[in-house]
Design a protein around this motif. Structure first.
Motif, PDB file in Angstrom:
ATOM      1  N   ALA A   3       0.827  -1.307   0.043  1.00 23.77           N
ATOM      2  CA  ALA A   3       0.069   0.107  -0.001  1.00 23.77           C
ATOM      3  C   ALA A   3       0.948   1.164  -0.041  1.00 23.77           C
ATOM      4  CB  ALA A   3      -0.763   0.042   1.295  1.00 23.77           C
ATOM      5  N   LYS A   4       0.452   2.288  -0.651  1.00 27.64           N
ATOM      6  CA  LYS A   4       1.106   3.571  -0.531  1.00 27.64           C
ATOM      7  C   LYS A   4       0.747   4.272   0.831  1.00 27.64           C
ATOM      8  CE  LYS A   4       0.783   4.872  -5.281  1.00 27.64           C
ATOM      9  NZ  LYS A   4       0.680   5.540  -6.456  1.00 27.64           N
ATOM     10  N   ARG A   5       1.906   4.775   1.476  1.00 27.11           N
ATOM     11  CA  ARG A   5       1.663   5.303   2.782  1.00 27.11           C
ATOM     12  C   ARG A   5       0.984   6.574   2.626  1.00 27.11           C
ATOM     13  NH1 ARG A   5       3.373   8.355   5.913  1.00 27.11           N
ATOM     14  NH2 ARG A   5       5.433   9.030   5.402  1.00 27.11           N
ATOM     15  N   GLY A   6       0.068   6.881   4.006  1.00 26.57           N
ATOM     16  CA  GLY A   6      -0.309   8.138   4.116  1.00 26.57           C
ATOM     17  C   GLY A   6      -1.683   8.179   3.501  1.00 26.57           C
ATOM     18  N   ALA A   7      -2.210   6.958   3.039  1.00 27.39           N
ATOM     19  CA  ALA A   7      -3.513   7.099   2.446  1.00 27.39           C
ATOM     20  C   ALA A   7      -4.537   6.942   3.687  1.00 27.39           C
ATOM     21  CB  ALA A   7      -3.835   6.157   1.408  1.00 27.39           C
ATOM     22  N   LEU A  43       5.461  -3.331   2.039  1.00 25.21           N
ATOM     23  CA  LEU A  43       6.152  -3.686   0.882  1.00 25.21           C
ATOM     24  C   LEU A  43       5.487  -4.857   0.092  1.00 25.21           C
ATOM     25  CD1 LEU A  43       9.839  -3.276   1.983  1.00 25.21           C
ATOM     26  CD2 LEU A  43       8.480  -1.709   0.654  1.00 25.21           C
ATOM     27  N   GLY A  44       4.490  -5.549   0.868  1.00 21.36           N
ATOM     28  CA  GLY A  44       3.825  -6.637   0.237  1.00 21.36           C
ATOM     29  C   GLY A  44       4.440  -7.941   0.750  1.00 21.36           C
ATOM     30  N   SER A  45       3.785  -9.201   0.197  1.00 22.38           N
ATOM     31  CA  SER A  45       4.015 -10.250   0.614  1.00 22.38           C
ATOM     32  C   SER A  45       5.459 -10.905   0.365  1.00 22.38           C
ATOM     33  CB  SER A  45       3.008 -11.376   0.188  1.00 22.38           C
ATOM     34  OG  SER A  45       3.090 -11.393  -1.251  1.00 22.38           O
ATOM     35  N   ASP A  46       5.897 -10.263  -0.580  1.00 16.61           N
ATOM     36  CA  ASP A  46       7.450 -10.783  -1.215  1.00 16.61           C
ATOM     37  C   ASP A  46       8.246  -9.453  -1.284  1.00 16.61           C
ATOM     38  OD1 ASP A  46       9.573 -12.153  -2.353  1.00 16.61           O
ATOM     39  OD2 ASP A  46       8.903 -12.084  -4.409  1.00 16.61           O
ATOM     40  N   ASP A  48      10.870  -6.328  -1.670  1.00 19.82           N
ATOM     41  CA  ASP A  48      12.098  -6.394  -2.190  1.00 19.82           C
ATOM     42  C   ASP A  48      13.289  -5.928  -1.362  1.00 19.82           C
ATOM     43  OD1 ASP A  48      14.125  -5.687  -3.876  1.00 19.82           O
ATOM     44  OD2 ASP A  48      13.087  -3.884  -4.767  1.00 19.82           O
ATOM     45  N   PRO A  49      14.148  -6.806  -1.156  1.00 20.93           N
ATOM     46  CA  PRO A  49      15.484  -6.465  -0.133  1.00 20.93           C
ATOM     47  C   PRO A  49      15.951  -5.004  -0.540  1.00 20.93           C
ATOM     48  CG  PRO A  49      15.783  -8.753  -0.914  1.00 20.93           C
ATOM     49  CD  PRO A  49      14.561  -7.969  -2.018  1.00 20.93           C
ATOM     50  N   MET A  50      16.162  -4.665  -1.643  1.00 22.71           N
ATOM     51  CA  MET A  50      16.666  -3.205  -1.832  1.00 22.71           C
ATOM     52  C   MET A  50      16.023  -2.227  -1.186  1.00 22.71           C
ATOM     53  SD  MET A  50      19.249  -4.045  -3.484  1.00 22.71           S
ATOM     54  CE  MET A  50      19.860  -2.415  -4.224  1.00 22.71           C
ATOM     55  N   ALA A  51      14.520  -2.394  -0.818  1.00 23.25           N
ATOM     56  CA  ALA A  51      13.627  -1.579  -0.400  1.00 23.25           C
ATOM     57  C   ALA A  51      13.721  -1.345   1.257  1.00 23.25           C
ATOM     58  CB  ALA A  51      12.263  -1.896  -0.714  1.00 23.25           C
ATOM     59  N   ILE A  52      14.785  -2.305   1.696  1.00 25.72           N
ATOM     60  CA  ILE A  52      14.992  -2.185   3.279  1.00 25.72           C
ATOM     61  C   ILE A  52      16.172  -1.987   3.599  1.00 25.72           C
ATOM     62  CG2 ILE A  52      14.681  -3.919   5.230  1.00 25.72           C
ATOM     63  CD1 ILE A  52      13.136  -5.606   3.333  1.00 25.72           C
ATOM     64  N   CYS A  53      16.291  -1.086   4.359  1.00 27.58           N
ATOM     65  CA  CYS A  53      17.756  -0.497   4.907  1.00 27.58           C
ATOM     66  C   CYS A  53      17.840  -0.861   6.714  1.00 27.58           C
ATOM     67  CB  CYS A  53      17.833   0.782   4.590  1.00 27.58           C
ATOM     68  SG  CYS A  53      19.571   1.467   5.033  1.00 27.58           S
ATOM     69  N   ALA A  76      10.002  -0.121  -5.379  1.00 26.33           N
ATOM     70  CA  ALA A  76       9.021  -0.307  -4.432  1.00 26.33           C
ATOM     71  C   ALA A  76       8.429   1.034  -4.107  1.00 26.33           C
ATOM     72  CB  ALA A  76       9.463  -0.761  -3.232  1.00 26.33           C
ATOM     73  N   PRO A  77       6.910   1.071  -3.714  1.00 25.37           N
ATOM     74  CA  PRO A  77       6.434   2.290  -3.260  1.00 25.37           C
ATOM     75  C   PRO A  77       7.099   3.106  -2.058  1.00 25.37           C
ATOM     76  CG  PRO A  77       5.005   0.592  -2.822  1.00 25.37           C
ATOM     77  CD  PRO A  77       6.106   0.050  -3.415  1.00 25.37           C
TER      78      PRO A  77
END
Length: 339
Positions: A3-7, A43-46, A48-53, A76-77
């Motif tokens: 989901a997009k955040r802030g909605a 980020l959904g059920s799968d 993306d590792p690149m979207a996690i820091c 990723a969103p």
């Protein structure tokens, strides 16, 4: 899909994922579950590792954390920024974090893993207002049955019959990860039915090695060799592929009993002693058991088991017979001294 955040929902209420989450506590299983839930929502059920820091709290720099939160992910969103063991980070950057939460990034989700998070602070209240504070401490003993029932329903679609949750709590204690593992086994055991009874718990969990070790010790101190030998054979039967592991498990159990006797000797209260030994039944029953032998006698028993364990692993003796001899010897009445 993430989901997009802030909605906001049509009713105007806030909708996850939020800009900040505080994971508060020390239970590793609950912390892991909370992280997994946040990542799924962001980020959904799968994911993306690149979207996690991820940062370590003792070395994280505020500027680096904020840069990551404000840098949109390419694939990723949202970008999820996690600060592990964040207590020192929060202490050093509390004022700046409060300012950040007044206008948080629309492309980042900040996750702070902390041990303490006082509810009377501005940071706690700000998180509660726009995000979520997630408690990750194991339930107190009185609350365990309710937690078990809720987890069984939410995680496995099962209900626990009268006495089943209480029995599971007695056998396992407040280790949430182990409780969840036992519930998973029980759910599979009763399938396709959806009710777990106390008899099911006794059949699947009540035969744990820890319980058998305490049973063997109880039979030994009461000088009931036949009972102790029968229970030892049950321990062996749970690990037929590697008998020496059963021996090691028995020695490990007696090591805990010996340590518990030392704790009693040093003045620790009975509840603390029983829980430290991994016994979740009535503390008085456990302490009555270990008081029947002195510290020296428990140490002698442990030494004999450890010697036998070494013997079996080096091929000098055979597991089953070695422990049988030790049990018979320990069950023998003490020799009378002659003057």
């Amino acid at each position: 899909m993430a989901a997009k955040r802030g909605a906001a929902s049509p009713t105007g209420s806030r909708r996850e994922p939020f800009p900040i989450y505080a994971i508060v506590g020390t239970d590793s299983y609950l912390i892991s579950e909370a992280r997994r839930d946040i990542l799924r929502k962001a980020l959904g059920s799968d994911p993306d590792p690149m979207a996690i820091c991820e940062f370590e709290g003792r070395t994280a720099a505020l500027a680096d954390v904020l840069d990551e939160l404000r840098s949109p992910s390419l694939l990723a969103p949202l970008r999820v920024v996690i600060v592990r063991d964040a207590d020192p980070f929060v202490s050093a950057a509390r004022g700046s974090l409060e300012q950040y939460l007044e206008e948080p990034s629309t492309t980042g989700v900040l996750v702070l893993q902390v041990r303490t998070w006082p509810s009377n602070t501005r940071l706690y209240r700000a998180t509660q207002a726009i995000g979520r504070n997630i408690a990750c401490e194991a339930p107190k003993r009185a609350a365990l049955p309710a937690w078990i029932k809720a987890r069984a329903s939410e995680g496995y679609g099962c209900v626990l019959a009268a006495g089943a949750a209480e029995r599971l709590a007695d056998l396992v204690g407040s280790q949430c990860g182990r409780l969840d593992a036992e519930l998973a086994k029980l759910a599979s055991y009763v399938a396709p039915a959806a009710q777990i009874t106390r008899a099911d718990v006794d059949a699947l969990v009540g035969s744990s090695r820890e319980e058998k070790v305490f049973g063997i010790a109880d039979a030994i101190v009461e000088r009931r060799p036949a009972t102790a030998l029968a229970m030892w054979h049950q321990v062996l039967a749970t690990d037929r592929d590697a008998p020496y592991r059963a021996m090691g498990g028995l020695a490990w159990g007696f090591r805990r009993l010996t340590a518990a006797r030392r704790m009693l000797e040093s003045g620790e209260n009975e509840t603390a002693v029983a829980r430290a030994a991994g016994f979740w039944g009535p503390p008085g029953d456990f302490c009555k058991l270990i008081k029947r032998l002195s510290v020296a006698q428990w140490e002698d028993s442990l030494t004999a088991l450890l010697s036998a364990d070494i013997g079996t692993k080096t091929g000098l003796t055979e597991t089953e017979r070695a422990v049988e001899r030790i049990i018979v010897r320990m069950c023998a009445p003490p020799a009378r001294s002659h003057r």
